[in-house]
Design a protein around this motif. Structure first.
Motif, mmCIF file in Angstrom:
data_model
loop_
_atom_site.group_PDB
_atom_site.id
_atom_site.type_symbol
_atom_site.label_atom_id
_atom_site.label_comp_id
_atom_site.label_asym_id
_atom_site.label_seq_id
_atom_site.Cartn_x
_atom_site.Cartn_y
_atom_site.Cartn_z
ATOM 1 N N ARG A 212 0.838 -1.216 0.000
ATOM 2 C CA ARG A 212 0.000 0.000 0.000
ATOM 3 C C ARG A 212 0.868 1.260 0.000
ATOM 4 N NH1 ARG A 212 -2.447 0.114 5.299
ATOM 5 N NH2 ARG A 212 -0.607 1.374 5.732
ATOM 6 N N GLU A 213 1.902 1.269 0.855
ATOM 7 C CA GLU A 213 2.741 2.472 0.939
ATOM 8 C C GLU A 213 3.563 2.659 -0.338
ATOM 9 O OE1 GLU A 213 2.558 4.883 3.365
ATOM 10 O OE2 GLU A 213 0.812 3.647 3.818
ATOM 11 N N THR A 214 3.873 1.567 -1.017
ATOM 12 C CA THR A 214 4.610 1.688 -2.284
ATOM 13 C C THR A 214 3.742 2.369 -3.334
ATOM 14 O OG1 THR A 214 5.925 -0.254 -1.757
ATOM 15 C CG2 THR A 214 5.817 0.376 -4.079
ATOM 16 N N VAL A 215 2.472 1.972 -3.393
ATOM 17 C CA VAL A 215 1.550 2.593 -4.365
ATOM 18 C C VAL A 215 1.296 4.047 -3.981
ATOM 19 C CG1 VAL A 215 -0.822 2.542 -5.235
ATOM 20 C CG2 VAL A 215 0.495 0.423 -5.066
ATOM 21 N N PHE A 216 1.050 4.266 -2.702
ATOM 22 C CA PHE A 216 0.759 5.620 -2.236
ATOM 23 C C PHE A 216 1.955 6.550 -2.495
ATOM 24 C CE2 PHE A 216 0.391 8.578 1.564
ATOM 25 C CZ PHE A 216 -0.589 9.341 1.003
ATOM 26 N N GLY A 217 3.149 6.078 -2.108
ATOM 27 C CA GLY A 217 4.355 6.902 -2.273
ATOM 28 C C GLY A 217 4.629 7.206 -3.740
ATOM 29 N N THR A 218 4.404 6.218 -4.601
ATOM 30 C CA THR A 218 4.658 6.419 -6.034
ATOM 31 C C THR A 218 3.695 7.461 -6.599
ATOM 32 O OG1 THR A 218 5.295 4.094 -6.173
ATOM 33 C CG2 THR A 218 4.841 5.219 -8.249
ATOM 34 N N ALA A 219 2.417 7.337 -6.239
ATOM 35 C CA ALA A 219 1.421 8.297 -6.743
ATOM 36 C C ALA A 219 1.702 9.691 -6.180
ATOM 37 C CB ALA A 219 0.019 7.835 -6.347
ATOM 38 N N TRP A 220 2.092 9.736 -4.922
ATOM 39 C CA TRP A 220 2.362 11.036 -4.289
ATOM 40 C C TRP A 220 3.566 11.704 -4.951
ATOM 41 C CZ3 TRP A 220 2.508 11.745 1.791
ATOM 42 C CH2 TRP A 220 2.454 13.106 2.086
ATOM 43 N N LEU A 221 4.615 10.907 -5.165
ATOM 44 C CA LEU A 221 5.821 11.454 -5.802
ATOM 45 C C LEU A 221 5.478 11.987 -7.198
ATOM 46 C CD1 LEU A 221 8.898 11.864 -5.708
ATOM 47 C CD2 LEU A 221 9.143 9.561 -6.658
ATOM 48 N N MET A 229 5.439 9.061 -16.229
ATOM 49 C CA MET A 229 5.592 7.685 -15.732
ATOM 50 C C MET A 229 6.856 7.031 -16.303
ATOM 51 S SD MET A 229 3.294 7.408 -13.576
ATOM 52 C CE MET A 229 2.972 9.122 -13.287
ATOM 53 N N ASP A 230 7.138 7.329 -17.573
ATOM 54 C CA ASP A 230 8.350 6.772 -18.185
ATOM 55 C C ASP A 230 9.599 7.217 -17.432
ATOM 56 O OD1 ASP A 230 7.616 5.088 -20.118
ATOM 57 O OD2 ASP A 230 7.804 6.495 -21.805
ATOM 58 N N GLU A 231 9.589 8.479 -16.986
ATOM 59 C CA GLU A 231 10.752 8.991 -16.237
ATOM 60 C C GLU A 231 10.872 8.277 -14.890
ATOM 61 O OE1 GLU A 231 10.427 13.535 -18.101
ATOM 62 O OE2 GLU A 231 9.740 13.138 -16.048
ATOM 63 N N MET A 232 9.705 8.041 -14.260
ATOM 64 C CA MET A 232 9.736 7.323 -12.978
ATOM 65 C C MET A 232 10.298 5.918 -13.187
ATOM 66 S SD MET A 232 7.537 8.972 -10.381
ATOM 67 C CE MET A 232 6.824 7.600 -9.600
ATOM 68 N N VAL A 233 9.814 5.252 -14.223
ATOM 69 C CA VAL A 233 10.274 3.879 -14.487
ATOM 70 C C VAL A 233 11.780 3.891 -14.744
ATOM 71 C CG1 VAL A 233 10.136 1.926 -16.111
ATOM 72 C CG2 VAL A 233 8.044 3.058 -15.333
ATOM 73 N N ALA A 234 12.231 4.870 -15.519
ATOM 74 C CA ALA A 234 13.657 4.937 -15.848
ATOM 75 C C ALA A 234 14.516 5.139 -14.600
ATOM 76 C CB ALA A 234 13.902 6.066 -16.849
#
Ligand SMILES: NC(=O)c1ccc[n+]([C@@H]2O[C@H](COP(=O)([O-])OP(=O)(O)OC[C@H]3O[C@@H](n4cnc5c(N)ncnc54)[C@H](OP(=O)(O)O)[C@@H]3O)[C@@H](O)[C@H]2O)c1
Length: 286
Positions: A212-221, A229-234
């Motif tokens: 849950r915190e991984t999804v939340f943190g990713t969306a928040w960031l 999203m491509d930049e995040m993945v990279a």
């Protein structure tokens, strides 16, 4: 001859400005009430109408429309779409001059207009559950709001997160397809990630927290930085690394899975729309 001229002019009703009737106040309408309360909106002159009369914090709650008192400026339809024709005939006694805001999945503007011909305006809204914490997405569409009302409703719904006026029902449906059901899909994703953690020996509660915190943190960031999203993945994957190995599987399956998921929901939405088109003569509802 239209229904107005058969029944005579609608009585002049003093509506409480800014007030709401939440006609049906379960999960979704209740989440909206929570969000507006968090935003400091005064709901003291608004009423929740639900057969159980279960209390809703911040609202007066009654069992039926006939106990609700002075009609409001806005009527938010928050019951299940299948109940439209059970609720509409009684609601029509109060709806002339009111702004109808419907969150009923699939039920089109024309179907609502046929049932509430005297309404001041008809608006469809498709919110999602995070409105309860003011981080929701709400799609909005209407054929007949004037500019002042459009602005007012936009401001009101922006208090619940991101409010998006769509130019037509097709684009409203597309935003709603992602946003309305989206929290259920995301919740299932979090659960699946947690289950995979559990299968690798993690305690269930810990696995759920991590997922849950991984999804939340990713969306928040992403929301804070505006990063693509491509930049995040990279920034996570490295060439020939572990993430890359995982993504090779994930990316092969995910687009088709999401597409089939939304297509199935879209087919159900079309069925609900078709069912709501069935009654097209307001006279039959009098
Ligand atoms: N849940 C979501 O995430 C979501 C997202 C977008 C749109 N929607 C839409 O929101 C609507 C409600 O969904 P929900 O999930 O909130 O369902 P829900 O929790 O079952 O709430 C339905 C509400 O309707 C009330 N109700 C039942 N019969 C009624 C009647 N004859 N007259 C007036 N109210 C009546 C229920 O009363 P009691 O409380 O007394 O049982 C309850 O408050 C649906 O049209 C759905 O398409 C839901």
């Amino acid at each position: 001859m239209d229904v107005q001229s058969i029944t005579g002019p609608a009585p002049i009703v003093q509506r409480v400005p800014g007030s709401f009737w939440f006609v049906g106040c379960g999960n979704m309408a209740g989440a909206m009430v929570e969000g507006w309360r968090l935003a400091g909106m005064d709901l003291s002159s608004s009423v929740g109408i639900r057969p159980s009369a279960r209390p809703v914090e911040g609202l007066r709650t009654v069992r039926s429309l006939f106990e609700a008192g002075c009609p409001p400026e806005y009527m938010l339809l928050g019951f299940k779409p299948q109940l439209l024709d059970e609720v509409a005939p009684d609601l029509r006694r109060f709806s002339d001059g009111a702004v109808i805001v419907s969150i009923l999945a699939g039920v089109e503007l024309a179907s609502l207009a046929a049932r509430f011909p005297g309404a001041r305006a008809i608006v469809r809204a498709m919110p999602n559950l995070p409105v309860a914490v003011r981080r929701g997405v709400v799609a909005l569409v209407s054929d007949d709001v004037d500019e002042a009302l459009r602005q007012r409703l936009g401001e009101r719904f922006r208090q619940l997160g991101t409010a998006i006026w769509s130019p037509n029902e097709a684009s409203f449906g597309a935003v709603g397809a992602l946003a309305g059901a989206g929290p259920a899909y995301v919740a299932r994703f979090i659960e699946a990630l947690a289950a995979a953690g559990q299968a690798r020996g993690l305690d269930p509660a810990l696995a759920l927290t991590v997922a849950r915190e991984t999804v939340f943190g990713t969306a928040w960031l992403a929301a804070s930085t505006g990063e693509l999203m491509d930049e995040m993945v990279a920034r996570v994957r490295s060439p020939n690394g572990t993430t890359e190995a995982g993504l090779a599987v994930f990316e092969a399956e995910l687009p088709s899975l999401i597409d089939r998921t939304l297509a199935a929901a879209g087919r159900r939405s079309a069925e609900l729309a078709e069912a709501a088109r069935q009654i097209d003569s307001p006279a039959t509802l009098a």
